[in-house]
Write a protein that holds these residues in place. Structure first.
Motif, PDB file in Angstrom:
ATOM      1  N   ALA A  75       0.885  -1.282  -0.116  1.00 55.27           N
ATOM      2  CA  ALA A  75      -0.074  -0.214   0.065  1.00 55.27           C
ATOM      3  C   ALA A  75       0.820   1.261   0.054  1.00 55.27           C
ATOM      4  O   ALA A  75       2.089   1.251   0.258  1.00 55.27           O
ATOM      5  N   CYS A  76       0.110   2.389  -0.437  1.00 52.19           N
ATOM      6  CA  CYS A  76       1.015   3.616  -0.423  1.00 52.19           C
ATOM      7  C   CYS A  76       1.909   3.536   0.702  1.00 52.19           C
ATOM      8  O   CYS A  76       1.787   3.548   1.917  1.00 52.19           O
ATOM      9  N   GLN A  77       3.160   4.172   0.248  1.00 51.67           N
ATOM     10  CA  GLN A  77       4.175   4.453   1.290  1.00 51.67           C
ATOM     11  C   GLN A  77       4.536   5.817   1.461  1.00 51.67           C
ATOM     12  O   GLN A  77       4.795   6.450   2.614  1.00 51.67           O
ATOM     13  N   SER A 128      -0.847  10.219  -2.191  1.00 49.83           N
ATOM     14  CA  SER A 128      -1.319   8.860  -2.813  1.00 49.83           C
ATOM     15  C   SER A 128      -0.490   8.451  -4.130  1.00 49.83           C
ATOM     16  O   SER A 128      -0.072   9.210  -4.688  1.00 49.83           O
ATOM     17  N   CYS A 129      -0.019   7.239  -3.996  1.00 49.04           N
ATOM     18  CA  CYS A 129       0.819   6.599  -4.961  1.00 49.04           C
ATOM     19  C   CYS A 129       0.253   6.575  -6.312  1.00 49.04           C
ATOM     20  O   CYS A 129       0.814   6.723  -7.348  1.00 49.04           O
ATOM     21  N   GLY A 130      -1.236   6.268  -6.366  1.00 45.17           N
ATOM     22  CA  GLY A 130      -1.706   6.093  -7.584  1.00 45.17           C
ATOM     23  C   GLY A 130      -1.425   4.741  -8.384  1.00 45.17           C
ATOM     24  O   GLY A 130      -1.955   4.259  -9.379  1.00 45.17           O
ATOM     25  N   GLN A 131      -0.685   3.709  -7.423  1.00 46.41           N
ATOM     26  CA  GLN A 131      -0.290   2.428  -8.083  1.00 46.41           C
ATOM     27  C   GLN A 131      -1.049   1.323  -7.231  1.00 46.41           C
ATOM     28  O   GLN A 131      -1.233   0.472  -7.981  1.00 46.41           O
ATOM     29  N   CYS A 132      -1.244   1.451  -5.989  1.00 45.10           N
ATOM     30  CA  CYS A 132      -1.756   0.543  -4.992  1.00 45.10           C
ATOM     31  C   CYS A 132      -3.071  -0.043  -5.189  1.00 45.10           C
ATOM     32  O   CYS A 132      -3.949   0.761  -5.768  1.00 45.10           O
ATOM     33  N   VAL A 142      -5.247   0.127  -2.614  1.00 44.88           N
ATOM     34  CA  VAL A 142      -6.036   1.096  -1.751  1.00 44.88           C
ATOM     35  C   VAL A 142      -6.283   2.099  -2.598  1.00 44.88           C
ATOM     36  O   VAL A 142      -7.263   2.841  -2.500  1.00 44.88           O
ATOM     37  N   CYS A 143      -5.138   2.826  -3.537  1.00 44.25           N
ATOM     38  CA  CYS A 143      -5.539   3.860  -4.172  1.00 44.25           C
ATOM     39  C   CYS A 143      -6.365   3.617  -5.394  1.00 44.25           C
ATOM     40  O   CYS A 143      -7.465   4.507  -5.597  1.00 44.25           O
ATOM     41  N   ALA A 144      -6.668   2.557  -5.624  1.00 46.76           N
ATOM     42  CA  ALA A 144      -7.642   2.166  -6.849  1.00 46.76           C
ATOM     43  C   ALA A 144      -8.864   2.052  -6.364  1.00 46.76           C
ATOM     44  O   ALA A 144      -9.939   2.414  -6.839  1.00 46.76           O
TER      45      ALA A 144
END
Ligand SMILES: [Zn+2]
Length: 425
Positions: free
Chosen positions: A286-288, A292-296, A298-300
């Motif tokens: 999950a985001c580190q 927000s990373c936009g990749q994980c 949770v972001c989805a």
């Protein structure tokens, strides 16, 4: 050419605003658009995106056919580019808002909002922003027009599709803002090339023309059931103070009722979901970063800077609230350990009451999300995480009243392989 005129009646729940960054008021970060009479104003263009998204989600997608080519920068923006006529046959002509109960003026409120720090699960320093929003719910009347070439009139199926539109009004849809439901769609056609049509067209104008033409009624779907619904009671005081300066930190209110804003629910549930996903599948699952990373995964689900989240958290009003006199606390100086006069603060939490968490879905939700959020709610019930402000000082413990039960395990298929690899090593 046949023109279809439509009047959509939307019931708008309190707590909404159209508008963005303000330039002329240093105390407000985001303001609400008002018309010259001081009423909250909704430009038709601000609803067009929500209508287009609804039409695009239909099978088959109807957005390009009814509203023309997709805007640049959206998926499949070149769809329909070979059409000769790329003007939008369907357009929103205008909107008018009137508050519920015929109130003489719309109530406005100022709300503060903080971002949640990923590591501490508490408000991130320096992230407080103030927004002005409409406290009044009411009715938004939306005037729509469709100009169909003779071989492409608006069909009954099209009207039924439009009547199923679940509009979002303005900003912060995933955090309690802009909940609305289409209660009624009136429609009718007019052909100004015929004598009768020309007579109507020439003898009415503005809303009067719509009233004269749109006389057939489709009843909309009223409020859908929430995707997730949970009841809580306040165990030891809930402070939903949102940072508005004043002598006493009071819980946020709307029209005299204390409430826990959807943004607060979203912040803690997202933060705890990330914690659960990391505990289960490793730090990188999950985001580190703070942003927000936009990749994980949770972001989805919860969204990121380029994409809106799939879950909309409603504001929770506190029922049967019991307020106590303000409590005075003493801030402890972190350096000397002694009290500091400047850190004296007074708070007025809601001492007791009931509230419901209600979450709506804005898209297809992956199956792992529902049990995971129930684990978060159980963590709240067990007192592992507090809700609202000053949770480190004993406030914000909630007890889950319904439904009770054990959530299913958290299994995220796309992460299962990486977890198995990790264990094998
Ligand atoms: Zn992420």
């Amino acid at each position: 050419m046949t023109t279809t005129l439509m009047i959509a009646t939307l019931s708008v729940e309190p707590g909404w605003a159209v508008g963005n960054v303000t330039l002329d008021d240093p105390a407000i970060d985001r303001d609400i658009l008002l018309d010259t009479a001081g009423w909250p104003w909704v430009p038709g263009s601000s609803l067009a995106g929500s209508l287009r998204a609804h039409l695009a989600a239909a099978a088959p997608p109807a957005d390009v056919r009814l509203m023309g080519r997709r805007p640049a920068g959206t998926p499949d923006a070149d769809l329909g580019s070979d059409e000769e006529d790329t003007a939008s046959p369907l357009s929103i002509v205008g909107c008018a808002f009137s508050p519920a109960d015929g109130a003489p003026a719309a109530e406005l409120e100022i709300a503060g909002q903080t971002a949640v720090d990923r590591d501490r699960g508490a408000a991130a320093p320096g992230s407080l922003r103030f927004s002005r929003i409409a406290a009044s719910g009411g009715t938004l009347t939306v005037y729509l027009r469709h100009d169909g070439a003779d071989d492409r009139p608006l069909t009954g199926d099209d009207l039924a599709l439009i009547s199923r539109w679940q509009p979002a009004i303005g900003r912060d849809r995933t955090k309690g803002g802009g909940r609305a439901a289409l209660s009624q769609l009136k429609h009718g056609t007019i052909d100004p090339a015929t004598p009768a049509g020309a007579r109507t067209w020439l003898s009415h104008s503005g809303p009067g023309l719509f009233d004269a033409v749109a006389t057939q009624v489709i009843t909309g779907r009223s409020g859908d059931q929430p995707w997730l619904d949970a009841g809580f009671e306040i165990e030891d005081g809930l402070l939903t103070w949102d940072g508005i300066p004043g002598p006493v930190a009071r819980s946020r209110q709307r029209l005299g009722r204390p409430l826990l804003p959807g943004s607060a629910w979203k912040g803690i549930i997202r933060s705890r979901t990330e914690f659960i996903v990391r505990s289960r599948y490793g730090e990188t699952a999950a985001c580190q970063a703070q942003a927000s990373c936009g990749q994980c995964v949770v972001c989805a689900v919860f969204g990121h800077h380029q994409q809106r989240g799939l879950l909309a958290f409603r504001d929770s009003y506190i029922d049967q609230p019991r307020e106590e006199p303000a409590r005075t606390g003493v801030g402890i100086d972190r350096v000397t350990g002694g009290s500091r006069d400047a850190l004296l603060f007074r708070t007025q939490p809601v001492a007791a009451g009931h509230l419901r968490l209600q979450i709506d879905k804005l898209g297809e939700i992956p199956p792992w999300v529902h049990p995971t959020i129930w684990h978060v709610l159980r963590d709240i019930d067990h007192g592992l995480i507090g809700v609202g402000s000053r949770t480190t000082r004993g406030l914000g413990t909630l007890r889950l009243t319904d439904p009770r039960g054990d959530p299913a395990p958290v299994i995220i298929p796309e992460l299962e392989n990486s977890a198995a690899t990790e264990q094998a090593q």
